[in-house]
Design a protein around this motif. Structure first.
Motif, PDB file in Angstrom:
ATOM      1  N   SER A 240       0.821  -1.226   0.000  1.00  0.00           N
ATOM      2  CA  SER A 240       0.000   0.000   0.000  1.00  0.00           C
ATOM      3  C   SER A 240       0.849   1.268   0.000  1.00  0.00           C
ATOM      4  O   SER A 240       0.362   2.329  -0.348  1.00  0.00           O
ATOM      5  CB  SER A 240      -0.876   0.034   1.245  1.00  0.00           C
ATOM      6  OG  SER A 240      -1.490  -1.188   1.413  1.00  0.00           O
ATOM      7  N   TYR A 241       2.081   1.177   0.456  1.00  0.00           N
ATOM      8  CA  TYR A 241       2.939   2.363   0.540  1.00  0.00           C
ATOM      9  C   TYR A 241       3.904   2.459  -0.638  1.00  0.00           C
ATOM     10  O   TYR A 241       4.802   3.289  -0.639  1.00  0.00           O
ATOM     11  CB  TYR A 241       3.755   2.331   1.845  1.00  0.00           C
ATOM     12  CG  TYR A 241       4.487   1.010   2.050  1.00  0.00           C
ATOM     13  CD1 TYR A 241       5.571   0.661   1.266  1.00  0.00           C
ATOM     14  CD2 TYR A 241       4.061   0.108   3.020  1.00  0.00           C
ATOM     15  CE1 TYR A 241       6.225  -0.548   1.438  1.00  0.00           C
ATOM     16  CE2 TYR A 241       4.703  -1.103   3.201  1.00  0.00           C
ATOM     17  CZ  TYR A 241       5.784  -1.425   2.399  1.00  0.00           C
ATOM     18  OH  TYR A 241       6.418  -2.623   2.563  1.00  0.00           O
ATOM     19  N   CYS A 242       3.730   1.600  -1.651  1.00  0.00           N
ATOM     20  CA  CYS A 242       4.758   1.493  -2.700  1.00  0.00           C
ATOM     21  C   CYS A 242       4.875   2.773  -3.530  1.00  0.00           C
ATOM     22  O   CYS A 242       3.891   3.259  -4.074  1.00  0.00           O
ATOM     23  CB  CYS A 242       4.437   0.315  -3.614  1.00  0.00           C
ATOM     24  SG  CYS A 242       5.709   0.079  -4.854  1.00  0.00           S
ATOM     25  N   TYR A 243       6.100   3.295  -3.618  1.00  0.00           N
ATOM     26  CA  TYR A 243       6.313   4.522  -4.394  1.00  0.00           C
ATOM     27  C   TYR A 243       6.345   4.235  -5.896  1.00  0.00           C
ATOM     28  O   TYR A 243       6.304   5.142  -6.704  1.00  0.00           O
ATOM     29  CB  TYR A 243       7.631   5.212  -3.970  1.00  0.00           C
ATOM     30  CG  TYR A 243       8.861   4.415  -4.357  1.00  0.00           C
ATOM     31  CD1 TYR A 243       9.382   3.459  -3.503  1.00  0.00           C
ATOM     32  CD2 TYR A 243       9.466   4.596  -5.596  1.00  0.00           C
ATOM     33  CE1 TYR A 243      10.477   2.701  -3.869  1.00  0.00           C
ATOM     34  CE2 TYR A 243      10.559   3.839  -5.978  1.00  0.00           C
ATOM     35  CZ  TYR A 243      11.061   2.892  -5.103  1.00  0.00           C
ATOM     36  OH  TYR A 243      12.142   2.124  -5.486  1.00  0.00           O
ATOM     37  N   ALA A 244       6.428   2.932  -6.269  1.00  0.00           N
ATOM     38  CA  ALA A 244       6.546   2.583  -7.697  1.00  0.00           C
ATOM     39  C   ALA A 244       5.183   2.480  -8.381  1.00  0.00           C
ATOM     40  O   ALA A 244       5.120   2.152  -9.560  1.00  0.00           O
ATOM     41  CB  ALA A 244       7.298   1.254  -7.833  1.00  0.00           C
TER      42      ALA A 244
ATOM     43  N   ARG B 147       1.701   3.998 -15.581  1.00  0.00           N
ATOM     44  CA  ARG B 147       1.287   5.032 -16.547  1.00  0.00           C
ATOM     45  C   ARG B 147       1.899   4.795 -17.932  1.00  0.00           C
ATOM     46  O   ARG B 147       1.373   5.246 -18.927  1.00  0.00           O
ATOM     47  CB  ARG B 147       1.638   6.422 -16.027  1.00  0.00           C
ATOM     48  CG  ARG B 147       3.108   6.708 -16.015  1.00  0.00           C
ATOM     49  CD  ARG B 147       3.433   8.074 -15.445  1.00  0.00           C
ATOM     50  NE  ARG B 147       4.881   8.233 -15.411  1.00  0.00           N
ATOM     51  CZ  ARG B 147       5.532   9.054 -14.623  1.00  0.00           C
ATOM     52  NH1 ARG B 147       4.868   9.815 -13.797  1.00  0.00           N
ATOM     53  NH2 ARG B 147       6.839   9.140 -14.670  1.00  0.00           N
ATOM     54  N   PHE B 148       3.033   4.075 -17.941  1.00  0.00           N
ATOM     55  CA  PHE B 148       3.664   3.797 -19.240  1.00  0.00           C
ATOM     56  C   PHE B 148       2.919   2.695 -19.998  1.00  0.00           C
ATOM     57  O   PHE B 148       3.179   2.435 -21.162  1.00  0.00           O
ATOM     58  CB  PHE B 148       5.137   3.392 -19.045  1.00  0.00           C
ATOM     59  CG  PHE B 148       5.923   4.428 -18.275  1.00  0.00           C
ATOM     60  CD1 PHE B 148       6.164   5.678 -18.815  1.00  0.00           C
ATOM     61  CD2 PHE B 148       6.409   4.159 -16.999  1.00  0.00           C
ATOM     62  CE1 PHE B 148       6.868   6.647 -18.113  1.00  0.00           C
ATOM     63  CE2 PHE B 148       7.116   5.112 -16.282  1.00  0.00           C
ATOM     64  CZ  PHE B 148       7.347   6.366 -16.836  1.00  0.00           C
ATOM     65  N   ASN B 149       2.019   1.991 -19.295  1.00  0.00           N
ATOM     66  CA  ASN B 149       1.294   0.878 -19.924  1.00  0.00           C
ATOM     67  C   ASN B 149      -0.222   1.012 -19.746  1.00  0.00           C
ATOM     68  O   ASN B 149      -0.948   0.024 -19.711  1.00  0.00           O
ATOM     69  CB  ASN B 149       1.757  -0.461 -19.322  1.00  0.00           C
ATOM     70  CG  ASN B 149       3.238  -0.710 -19.557  1.00  0.00           C
ATOM     71  OD1 ASN B 149       4.078  -0.242 -18.800  1.00  0.00           O
ATOM     72  ND2 ASN B 149       3.568  -1.412 -20.620  1.00  0.00           N
ATOM     73  N   GLY B 150      -0.678   2.244 -19.590  1.00  0.00           N
ATOM     74  CA  GLY B 150      -2.124   2.492 -19.506  1.00  0.00           C
ATOM     75  C   GLY B 150      -2.766   2.065 -18.194  1.00  0.00           C
ATOM     76  O   GLY B 150      -3.971   1.813 -18.158  1.00  0.00           O
ATOM     77  N   LYS B 151      -1.988   1.989 -17.122  1.00  0.00           N
ATOM     78  CA  LYS B 151      -2.544   1.590 -15.824  1.00  0.00           C
ATOM     79  C   LYS B 151      -2.557   2.781 -14.864  1.00  0.00           C
ATOM     80  O   LYS B 151      -1.685   3.646 -14.929  1.00  0.00           O
ATOM     81  CB  LYS B 151      -1.682   0.477 -15.199  1.00  0.00           C
ATOM     82  CG  LYS B 151      -1.634  -0.785 -16.025  1.00  0.00           C
ATOM     83  CD  LYS B 151      -2.961  -1.481 -15.977  1.00  0.00           C
ATOM     84  CE  LYS B 151      -2.991  -2.674 -16.915  1.00  0.00           C
ATOM     85  NZ  LYS B 151      -4.363  -3.188 -17.093  1.00  0.00           N
ATOM     86  N   SER B 152      -3.527   2.776 -13.940  1.00  0.00           N
ATOM     87  CA  SER B 152      -3.611   3.875 -12.982  1.00  0.00           C
ATOM     88  C   SER B 152      -2.907   3.473 -11.681  1.00  0.00           C
ATOM     89  O   SER B 152      -2.555   2.303 -11.483  1.00  0.00           O
ATOM     90  CB  SER B 152      -5.078   4.202 -12.696  1.00  0.00           C
ATOM     91  OG  SER B 152      -5.623   3.170 -11.902  1.00  0.00           O
ATOM     92  N   ILE B 153      -2.741   4.464 -10.808  1.00  0.00           N
ATOM     93  CA  ILE B 153      -2.121   4.210  -9.502  1.00  0.00           C
ATOM     94  C   ILE B 153      -2.901   3.115  -8.758  1.00  0.00           C
ATOM     95  O   ILE B 153      -2.322   2.226  -8.141  1.00  0.00           O
ATOM     96  CB  ILE B 153      -2.149   5.510  -8.652  1.00  0.00           C
ATOM     97  CG1 ILE B 153      -1.389   6.641  -9.348  1.00  0.00           C
ATOM     98  CG2 ILE B 153      -1.660   5.259  -7.220  1.00  0.00           C
ATOM     99  CD1 ILE B 153       0.057   6.741  -9.125  1.00  0.00           C
ATOM    100  N   ASP B 154      -4.238   3.193  -8.839  1.00  0.00           N
ATOM    101  CA  ASP B 154      -5.079   2.217  -8.119  1.00  0.00           C
ATOM    102  C   ASP B 154      -4.921   0.793  -8.646  1.00  0.00           C
ATOM    103  O   ASP B 154      -5.275  -0.162  -7.965  1.00  0.00           O
ATOM    104  CB  ASP B 154      -6.568   2.615  -8.227  1.00  0.00           C
ATOM    105  CG  ASP B 154      -6.871   3.799  -7.345  1.00  0.00           C
ATOM    106  OD1 ASP B 154      -6.102   4.031  -6.394  1.00  0.00           O
ATOM    107  OD2 ASP B 154      -7.853   4.506  -7.626  1.00  0.00           O
ATOM    108  N   ASP B 155      -4.441   0.663  -9.874  1.00  0.00           N
ATOM    109  CA  ASP B 155      -4.274  -0.684 -10.454  1.00  0.00           C
ATOM    110  C   ASP B 155      -3.035  -1.401  -9.902  1.00  0.00           C
ATOM    111  O   ASP B 155      -2.830  -2.589 -10.152  1.00  0.00           O
ATOM    112  CB  ASP B 155      -4.116  -0.606 -11.985  1.00  0.00           C
ATOM    113  CG  ASP B 155      -5.379  -0.119 -12.671  1.00  0.00           C
ATOM    114  OD1 ASP B 155      -6.466  -0.389 -12.139  1.00  0.00           O
ATOM    115  OD2 ASP B 155      -5.258   0.529 -13.730  1.00  0.00           O
ATOM    116  N   TRP B 156      -2.181  -0.643  -9.196  1.00  0.00           N
ATOM    117  CA  TRP B 156      -0.903  -1.228  -8.732  1.00  0.00           C
ATOM    118  C   TRP B 156      -1.153  -2.516  -7.931  1.00  0.00           C
ATOM    119  O   TRP B 156      -2.015  -2.564  -7.059  1.00  0.00           O
ATOM    120  CB  TRP B 156      -0.141  -0.211  -7.871  1.00  0.00           C
ATOM    121  CG  TRP B 156       1.221  -0.695  -7.462  1.00  0.00           C
ATOM    122  CD1 TRP B 156       1.616  -1.065  -6.219  1.00  0.00           C
ATOM    123  CD2 TRP B 156       2.360  -0.848  -8.305  1.00  0.00           C
ATOM    124  NE1 TRP B 156       2.927  -1.441  -6.235  1.00  0.00           N
ATOM    125  CE2 TRP B 156       3.412  -1.333  -7.498  1.00  0.00           C
ATOM    126  CE3 TRP B 156       2.606  -0.648  -9.668  1.00  0.00           C
ATOM    127  CZ2 TRP B 156       4.695  -1.601  -7.993  1.00  0.00           C
ATOM    128  CZ3 TRP B 156       3.874  -0.916 -10.174  1.00  0.00           C
ATOM    129  CH2 TRP B 156       4.885  -1.385  -9.339  1.00  0.00           C
TER     130      TRP B 156
END
Ligand code: SF4
Length: 277
Positions: free
Chosen positions: A34-38, A43-52
């Motif tokens: 949940s704390y991951c800065y990566a 975004r380079f592959n069409g994914k959002s922060i929430d998709d992490w």
């Protein structure tokens, strides 16, 4: 979601303080902390922060690209870090073995510079025999708590801390140089130093003598994911998370750490707790 991709480059020049290059064999990480800065990587592959945490892109042409890149580098003494924005030993490494292939290529190219590995996975012990062939290698395990139930909240799908400690011990017994990455430092340690002491004791028992510590990174994009996860935790703990970005809080926690360090013979990497502005 797993999508194989072909990468244009694998060996990337680094701005991190103690390494020259980074190798990330995967984009994405199924451990989904949940704390991951990566989490911005998607975004380079069409994914959002929430998709992490829900996707991984294995770079299946790693061998071909990295072999070419290593051939062009004359100075084999540069430091390389695996990995800066993924976990090199997440579950998919069992199938794809891309981290292992990267290490085998570094051996083929007679790399003498420091290879530093950081993971949360006991799968890292699979490669102990490979590590022994390097002249200059170190392996770190991230330990954020000794309480597996805490790991479950903040590191949803990562192996429990108890297995990471076991992996550290196994690496030490095999004679591999190790370190523990105690980060991010969970905010409630300032109010409950005994929980941080538990970590120090557990790491000490594994035989590891070097630690690397980092404050919680509370950049706005990290806060959104992290605080969603914390909605059910105890209010007193939650308040500490809100305070975590302040200088006052950092100073309090660093005082706790320096007091604790007096009782151990750990070497604190970089001689300070890493902090993010
Ligand atoms: S293991 Fe590391 S890269 Fe993977 S989600 Fe957790 S912090 Fe991010």
């Amino acid at each position: 979601m797993i999508t194989e991709i072909k990468a244009k480059s694998i060996l990337v020049a680094s701005k991190l303080p103690d390494t020259d290059f980074v190798i990330n064999a995967y984009t994405g990480c199924t451990f989904g902390c949940s704390y991951c800065y990566a989490s911005f990587m998607g975004r380079f592959n069409g994914k959002s922060i929430d998709d992490w945490g829900s996707y991984v892109f294995p770079k299946v042409n790693l061998e071909e690209v990295l072999d070419g890149e290593l051939s062009k580098i004359k100075d084999k003494t540069k430091a390389i870090f695996l990995s800066s924005v993924t976990d090199p030993y997440q579950g998919l490494e069992t199938k794809y073995q891309l981290t292992k292939k990267a290490l085998e290529l570094l051996l083929k190219h007679h790399w003498t510079g420091e290879i530093s590995i950081l993971t949360k996975s006991p799968l890292v012990t699979r490669d102990i025999e490979l590590f022994k062939k390097f002249p200059n290698i170190e392996v770190g395990l991230t330990i954020t708590s000794t309480d597996d139930s805490v790991s479950r909240i903040l590191e949803q799908s990562a192996p429990p801390a108890s297995l990471r400690l076991k992996a550290l011990k196994e690496l030490n017994q095999a004679g591999i140089k190790t370190y523990a990455f105690i980060g991010p430092l969970l905010p409630h340690f300032s109010a409950t130093p005994e929980k941080l002491k538990d970590i120090f004791d557990s790491v000490w028992e594994t035989g590891t003598r070097e630690i690397y510590m980092e404050h919680l990174n509370l950049s706005p994009y990290i806060k959104v994911r992290l605080f969603e996860k914390l909605s059910n935790v105890d209010r007193a703990i939650l308040e500490k998370f809100y305070e975590a970005g302040t200088d006052k809080y950092k100073k309090e926690l660093e005082d706790v750490i320096s007091n604790l360090l007096k009782s151990y013979d750990f070497r604190l990497r970089l001689n300070e707790v890493i902090s993010h502005r």
